[in-house]
Design a protein around this motif. Structure first.
Motif, PDB file in Angstrom:
ATOM      1  N   SER A  57       0.820  -1.211   0.000  1.00 25.03           N
ATOM      2  CA  SER A  57       0.000   0.000   0.000  1.00 25.03           C
ATOM      3  C   SER A  57       0.855   1.262   0.000  1.00 25.03           C
ATOM      4  N   LEU A  81      -5.372   8.423  -0.127  1.00 26.99           N
ATOM      5  CA  LEU A  81      -6.122   7.482   0.705  1.00 26.99           C
ATOM      6  C   LEU A  81      -6.547   8.136   2.018  1.00 26.99           C
ATOM      7  N   HIS A 132      -8.993   2.047  -2.559  1.00 27.02           N
ATOM      8  CA  HIS A 132      -7.650   1.554  -2.259  1.00 27.02           C
ATOM      9  C   HIS A 132      -7.160   0.584  -3.331  1.00 27.02           C
TER      10      HIS A 132
END
Length: 259
Positions: free
Chosen positions: A160, A209, A227
């Motif tokens: 991520s 995000l 995401h």
């Protein structure tokens, strides 16, 4: 595309036609995937000790597309494809390898790849607080956010944070630069600029995000939807544009030298 622009290549019609069945097979896979194959892959995942099912199913997309592209460029260019157009296959196969790591060794299992994440998280929290976008607190790889829709905690792991994109960028860019007939110093400069740009894109990704949580929604389902695509919609255009810029600069420079 960035690799073959400006390169004078003669490819016979027979070779081009020979790639059509391969393209048909790849398209068939994508269609079948949405009509039962994905459910089958999810069902067999536990048999292979898969921890993250989404990365597992997505990995197969990259494997199939990587196999298709390698087969296609092999037909079009023969063994020369490694010198002519290695970036696409390297990107796809590299992504498949990264997703396999994420599927079998999720979260912070791979410690070295997780090392830089806390620094990126702290930088992101500093930006949020500096612009007064909400309340943000950093603790290791954890972000505690409170915005217009209430509180939410985000735990950031290396995929991520975009660490995988730096690895993939490095592989693609090295393949791209190695075949360019320019000085090593110029190659090093382009490579470093690209690394810095990729880190910047990753920071934008984490920031986006966070802003989604602070300003749009704290609903976990909606967040996961965003995401899931945030990284690729930022990284792919960046690496494509950067490769085109490098190609354009060096093409113009070579023309000036020749003239």
């Amino acid at each position: 595309m960035a690799e073959i622009i400006g390169v004078k290549l003669h490819v016979s019609k027979k070779r081009i036609l020979a790639t059509i069945p391969l393209a048909g097979a790849a398209i068939a896979y994508l269609v079948i995937r949405e009509h039962g194959l994905k459910d089958y892959l999810v069902g067999v995942a536990p048999q292979f000790n898969v921890n993250l099912v989404d990365s597992w199913t997505w990995m197969w997309d990259f494997i199939i597309m990587g196999a298709f592209l390698i087969a296609a460029v092999s037909i079009l260019f023969g063994k020369r494809w490694i010198r002519i157009a290695p970036a696409g296959p390297i990107f796809l196969c590299g992504s498949a390898a990264i997703l396999s790591l994420d599927a079998f060794f999720p979260y912070d299992t791979l410690g070295p790849l997780q090392y830089v994440v806390p620094y990126l998280v702290k930088a992101n929290v500093w930006i949020i607080n500096s612009f007064d976008l909400g309340t943000a607190i950093a603790k290791e790889n954890l972000m505690l956010l409170r915005g217009e829709h209430g509180p939410m905690a985000l735990q950031v792991f290396w995929p991520s944070a975009g660490v995988h994109s730096i690895i993939i960028y490095s592989l693609v860019m090295m393949a791209f630069l190695l075949k360019m007939n320019i000085e090593r110093k110029r190659k090093a400069v382009y490579f470093v600029i690209g690394i810095l740009g990729t880190i910047g894109i990753n920071m934008i990704r984490i920031f986006s995000l966070s802003v989604f949580v602070l300003k749009v929604s704290t609903d976990p389902t909606k967040f996961e939807e965003f995401h899931g695509i945030a990284g690729e919609i930022m990284f792919l255009p960046w690496i494509f544009i950067f490769l085109l810029i490098v190609t354009s600069i060096e093409t113009k420079r070579m023309k000036r030298l020749v003239s």
